[in-house]
Scaffold this motif. Structure first.
Motif, PDB file in Angstrom:
ATOM      1  N   GLY A  18       0.818  -1.202   0.000  1.00  0.00           N
ATOM      2  CA  GLY A  18       0.000   0.000   0.000  1.00  0.00           C
ATOM      3  C   GLY A  18       0.854   1.255   0.000  1.00  0.00           C
ATOM      4  O   GLY A  18       2.091   1.194  -0.083  1.00  0.00           O
ATOM      5  N   VAL A  19       0.205   2.411   0.092  1.00  0.00           N
ATOM      6  CA  VAL A  19       0.915   3.698   0.175  1.00  0.00           C
ATOM      7  C   VAL A  19       0.418   4.424   1.417  1.00  0.00           C
ATOM      8  O   VAL A  19      -0.780   4.525   1.666  1.00  0.00           O
ATOM      9  CB  VAL A  19       0.694   4.559  -1.085  1.00  0.00           C
ATOM     10  CG1 VAL A  19       1.386   3.941  -2.276  1.00  0.00           C
ATOM     11  CG2 VAL A  19      -0.781   4.764  -1.396  1.00  0.00           C
ATOM     12  N   TYR A  20       1.349   4.924   2.203  1.00  0.00           N
ATOM     13  CA  TYR A  20       1.011   5.513   3.491  1.00  0.00           C
ATOM     14  C   TYR A  20       1.553   6.927   3.686  1.00  0.00           C
ATOM     15  O   TYR A  20       1.203   7.592   4.654  1.00  0.00           O
ATOM     16  CB  TYR A  20       1.552   4.635   4.628  1.00  0.00           C
ATOM     17  CG  TYR A  20       0.850   3.309   4.749  1.00  0.00           C
ATOM     18  CD1 TYR A  20      -0.268   3.167   5.546  1.00  0.00           C
ATOM     19  CD2 TYR A  20       1.307   2.181   4.059  1.00  0.00           C
ATOM     20  CE1 TYR A  20      -0.926   1.954   5.679  1.00  0.00           C
ATOM     21  CE2 TYR A  20       0.662   0.965   4.169  1.00  0.00           C
ATOM     22  CZ  TYR A  20      -0.454   0.858   4.982  1.00  0.00           C
ATOM     23  OH  TYR A  20      -1.098  -0.341   5.088  1.00  0.00           O
ATOM     24  N   LYS A  21       2.403   7.385   2.808  1.00  0.00           N
ATOM     25  CA  LYS A  21       3.013   8.704   2.964  1.00  0.00           C
ATOM     26  C   LYS A  21       1.980   9.782   2.613  1.00  0.00           C
ATOM     27  O   LYS A  21       1.534   9.885   1.478  1.00  0.00           O
ATOM     28  CB  LYS A  21       4.239   8.824   2.055  1.00  0.00           C
ATOM     29  CG  LYS A  21       4.978  10.140   2.175  1.00  0.00           C
ATOM     30  CD  LYS A  21       6.164  10.168   1.220  1.00  0.00           C
ATOM     31  CE  LYS A  21       6.870  11.503   1.245  1.00  0.00           C
ATOM     32  NZ  LYS A  21       7.992  11.543   0.256  1.00  0.00           N
ATOM     33  N   ALA A  22       1.615  10.585   3.601  1.00  0.00           N
ATOM     34  CA  ALA A  22       0.565  11.587   3.395  1.00  0.00           C
ATOM     35  C   ALA A  22       1.056  12.712   2.490  1.00  0.00           C
ATOM     36  O   ALA A  22       2.172  13.207   2.648  1.00  0.00           O
ATOM     37  CB  ALA A  22       0.125  12.158   4.736  1.00  0.00           C
ATOM     38  N   ARG A  23       0.211  13.099   1.551  1.00  0.00           N
ATOM     39  CA  ARG A  23       0.524  14.281   0.746  1.00  0.00           C
ATOM     40  C   ARG A  23       0.398  15.518   1.628  1.00  0.00           C
ATOM     41  O   ARG A  23      -0.524  15.634   2.432  1.00  0.00           O
ATOM     42  CB  ARG A  23      -0.447  14.402  -0.430  1.00  0.00           C
ATOM     43  CG  ARG A  23      -0.212  13.375  -1.507  1.00  0.00           C
ATOM     44  CD  ARG A  23      -1.195  13.529  -2.644  1.00  0.00           C
ATOM     45  NE  ARG A  23      -1.080  12.423  -3.585  1.00  0.00           N
ATOM     46  CZ  ARG A  23      -2.052  12.013  -4.378  1.00  0.00           C
ATOM     47  NH1 ARG A  23      -3.220  12.632  -4.342  1.00  0.00           N
ATOM     48  NH2 ARG A  23      -1.867  11.011  -5.189  1.00  0.00           N
ATOM     49  N   ASP A  24       1.340  16.420   1.476  1.00  0.00           N
ATOM     50  CA  ASP A  24       1.357  17.612   2.314  1.00  0.00           C
ATOM     51  C   ASP A  24       0.880  18.822   1.529  1.00  0.00           C
ATOM     52  O   ASP A  24       0.673  18.756   0.310  1.00  0.00           O
ATOM     53  CB  ASP A  24       2.755  17.855   2.873  1.00  0.00           C
ATOM     54  CG  ASP A  24       2.712  18.491   4.256  1.00  0.00           C
ATOM     55  OD1 ASP A  24       1.662  19.068   4.612  1.00  0.00           O
ATOM     56  OD2 ASP A  24       3.727  18.405   4.974  1.00  0.00           O
ATOM     57  N   ILE A  25       0.726  19.911   2.224  1.00  0.00           N
ATOM     58  CA  ILE A  25       0.303  21.155   1.601  1.00  0.00           C
ATOM     59  C   ILE A  25       1.210  22.264   2.139  1.00  0.00           C
ATOM     60  O   ILE A  25       1.319  22.456   3.346  1.00  0.00           O
ATOM     61  CB  ILE A  25      -1.195  21.428   1.886  1.00  0.00           C
ATOM     62  CG1 ILE A  25      -1.656  22.681   1.165  1.00  0.00           C
ATOM     63  CG2 ILE A  25      -1.491  21.469   3.370  1.00  0.00           C
ATOM     64  CD1 ILE A  25      -3.167  22.850   1.183  1.00  0.00           C
ATOM     65  N   ALA A  26       1.913  22.935   1.259  1.00  0.00           N
ATOM     66  CA  ALA A  26       2.891  23.956   1.658  1.00  0.00           C
ATOM     67  C   ALA A  26       2.195  25.298   1.802  1.00  0.00           C
ATOM     68  O   ALA A  26       1.978  26.017   0.820  1.00  0.00           O
ATOM     69  CB  ALA A  26       4.017  24.036   0.624  1.00  0.00           C
ATOM     70  N   LEU A  27       1.824  25.621   3.042  1.00  0.00           N
ATOM     71  CA  LEU A  27       1.143  26.871   3.325  1.00  0.00           C
ATOM     72  C   LEU A  27       1.796  27.559   4.522  1.00  0.00           C
ATOM     73  O   LEU A  27       2.398  26.879   5.375  1.00  0.00           O
ATOM     74  CB  LEU A  27      -0.339  26.617   3.653  1.00  0.00           C
ATOM     75  CG  LEU A  27      -1.245  26.080   2.543  1.00  0.00           C
ATOM     76  CD1 LEU A  27      -2.629  25.794   3.113  1.00  0.00           C
ATOM     77  CD2 LEU A  27      -1.333  27.057   1.383  1.00  0.00           C
ATOM     78  N   PRO A  28       1.685  28.854   4.631  1.00  0.00           N
ATOM     79  CA  PRO A  28       2.167  29.529   5.842  1.00  0.00           C
ATOM     80  C   PRO A  28       1.497  28.940   7.085  1.00  0.00           C
ATOM     81  O   PRO A  28       0.291  28.680   7.086  1.00  0.00           O
ATOM     82  CB  PRO A  28       1.730  30.987   5.628  1.00  0.00           C
ATOM     83  CG  PRO A  28       1.634  31.138   4.144  1.00  0.00           C
ATOM     84  CD  PRO A  28       1.157  29.812   3.637  1.00  0.00           C
ATOM     85  N   GLY A  29       2.281  28.666   8.110  1.00  0.00           N
ATOM     86  CA  GLY A  29       1.753  28.114   9.349  1.00  0.00           C
ATOM     87  C   GLY A  29       1.645  26.609   9.377  1.00  0.00           C
ATOM     88  O   GLY A  29       1.108  26.040  10.332  1.00  0.00           O
ATOM     89  N   SER A  30       2.176  25.948   8.366  1.00  0.00           N
ATOM     90  CA  SER A  30       2.039  24.481   8.293  1.00  0.00           C
ATOM     91  C   SER A  30       2.724  23.758   9.448  1.00  0.00           C
ATOM     92  O   SER A  30       2.385  22.613   9.741  1.00  0.00           O
ATOM     93  CB  SER A  30       2.601  23.968   6.966  1.00  0.00           C
ATOM     94  OG  SER A  30       1.811  24.391   5.887  1.00  0.00           O
ATOM     95  N   GLY A  31       3.677  24.426  10.102  1.00  0.00           N
ATOM     96  CA  GLY A  31       4.405  23.772  11.189  1.00  0.00           C
ATOM     97  C   GLY A  31       3.750  23.900  12.550  1.00  0.00           C
ATOM     98  O   GLY A  31       4.297  23.403  13.545  1.00  0.00           O
TER      99      GLY A  31
END
Length: 477
Positions: free
Chosen positions: A240-253
């Motif tokens: 399967g695939v488990y690596k979550a797609r991320d979203i590069a936005l201000p405040g992501s951390g």
């Protein structure tokens, strides 16, 4: 043709009774009641027995749907089960979680004006009855073969391959990094869609039929991929695939922004009775929080409905397209709305707000522009439409990507596609390595459980042909 069929002109479509939203959002039990026998017979009799069964054509495992509907309508339920399980290794699971409105039921030829046959509910009824009556039996191969197959991954694709290979008498060993059999069926899909004893029951059946499971097994730690290849005559990769797609936005951390699978896994583990620190300390617990889920697929629907059951203060689903263009099941969307989820259509996140912890999501309105090469209209931002949405827990349900395959298996010879998935022959499922096959999401990317089952069945047939050829070559030399 039976006189009991073609009743769609006189009998309305009816689903099994669904528990009221106020009741069902208080627990994680499945929301649909079992079909009563007379209702299952009645609904099966609505099938038109059409000459070209588009329901079967658009079913990934090519279920013989008109046949088992006819048998159900005529009271021949054990035969209906035999036909149902002949093409599907996990029919009781598909009957619960398949998006039938996008597959078989959505392709029913009587849908326009009369509504489709309730195929999924009848499939669930057939198989649940088979379990209750004792018709479901462990594999009993006609003869035992000495050749062995290692299956990496105990999700639906791996289980389907293991089941098919064990039926043919091969010695099958399934390796999985989790402590339970089922993969995303156990840890990714909430119990209100698929109660876990349904998966555990199937796992016990496979074990009773001779499949050996090696749980808490990590490739590279407990054995290398090369060692597994030496141990077995063929390998099927179904991780399967488990690596979550991320979203590069201000405040992501900021704290309080979590991937969907982490959130769902914590909830499912808690439901299974495990100690889950992230749940207890509130990191992955929606209780009392304003929750915003970003995404519009089935995983997003699982997240919003889980948050409701955990006692969230409010739950909003942010999706950049409209309801008509939503990739998830419309049936699930309706269930979520009934339970109190608010959908914010044509809206996308621009930034996460807060100092240390997330306190809000800055969203912007979208409109659908011209279609791209895929035929879907492209979402376009509406300038000046930004607004802030209160948020204590933001869940990113944006899909999944494969991990670094060569690094994961420490095998540079295992070729990957340009999408980062394992490159396997679409027909044989053979990879670039001799005797190594791959199926499911690790090949096709994040997809449906039923497609993983289809891939597992196809791979089992290819593995059998490969092993027979290898055996003939060995005898001739």
């Amino acid at each position: 043709m039976s006189k009991k069929m073609l009743k769609f002109v006189s009998v309305d479509k009816q689903m099994p009774e669904k528990r009221g939203a106020d009741l069902r959002k208080e627990d994680f039990q499945e929301i649909y009641e079992e079909f009563e026998t007379d209702k299952a017979v009645e609904q099966a009799s609505r099938c038109s027995q059409c000459g070209i069964p588009f329901c079967q054509v658009h079913c990934p495992v090519q279920n013989n749907i008109p046949d088992w509907l006819n048998l159900t309508a005529n009271g021949r339920l054990e035969e209906a089960y035999e036909i149902s399980q002949a093409t599907n290794n996990l029919p009781e699971i598909c009957g619960r979680i398949c998006p039938q409105d996008r597959l078989c039921e959505g392709s029913c030829v009587i849908e326009k004006g009369f509504e489709s046959v309730t195929i999924g509910a009848v499939e669930k009824y057939i198989t649940d009855t088979a379990w209750e009556k004792g018709w479901v039996k462990p594999n009993a191969p006609v003869r035992e073969l000495s050749q062995s197959v290692g299956v990496i991954g105990a999700g639906p694709g791996g289980l389907a391959a293991a089941d098919q290979l064990r039926k043919r008498g091969y010695q099958v060993h399934v390796y999985d990094r989790y402590d339970r059999v089922g993969g995303l069926l156990v840890y990714g899909i909430p119990s209100f869609k698929l109660e876990k004893d349904v998966v555990e029951r199937r796992a016990r059946l496979l074990a009773d039929g001779g499949v050996t499971f090696h749980l808490n097994f990590n490739i590279g730690k407990d054995a290398t991929f090369a060692e597994l290849r030496d141990r077995h005559d063929a390998i099927v990769i179904a991780t399967g695939v488990y690596k979550a797609r991320d979203i590069a936005l201000p405040g992501s951390g900021l704290n309080g922004i979590v991937p969907a699978l982490d959130y769902l896994t914590a909830s499912n583990r808690k439901g299974l009775g495990d100690e889950v620190a992230e749940f207890e300390n509130g990191t992955l617990n929606a209780d009392g929080k304003n929750v915003v889920v970003i995404g519009g697929g089935d995983t997003a629907m699982d997240c919003v409905r889980t948050a409701i059951r955990q006692g969230a203060k409010s739950v909003k689903c942010l999706y950049r397209r409209d309801r008509k263009n939503m990739p998830g099941s419309l049936r699930e969307t309706t269930n979520a709305e009934e339970e109190g989820v608010e959908f914010v259509w044509l809206s996308a996140p621009k930034a996460f707000l807060g100092d240390d912890n997330v306190t809000g999501v800055k969203a912007i309105d979208m409109h659908l522009g011209i279609a791209d090469s895929t035929g879907r209209q492209v979402p376009v931002e509406i300038e000046g439409s930004e607004r802030d949405i209160p948020c204590d827990l933001a869940i990113k349900a944006l899909g999944f990507d494969p991990e670094d395959i060569p690094a994961l298996f420490d095998e540079p010879a295992l070729q990957v596609s340009r999408w980062g998935t394992i490159d396997a022959d679409p027909i044989t499922k053979m990879t670039s390595m001799e005797g190594v096959f791959a199926v499911g999401d690790i090949v096709r990317g994040a997809s449906l459980v039923v497609w993983a089952i289809r891939d597992g069945r196809d791979a089992a047939l290819s593995v059998e042909m490969y092993l027979k050829k290898a055996n003939q070559t060995a005898l001739a030399s």
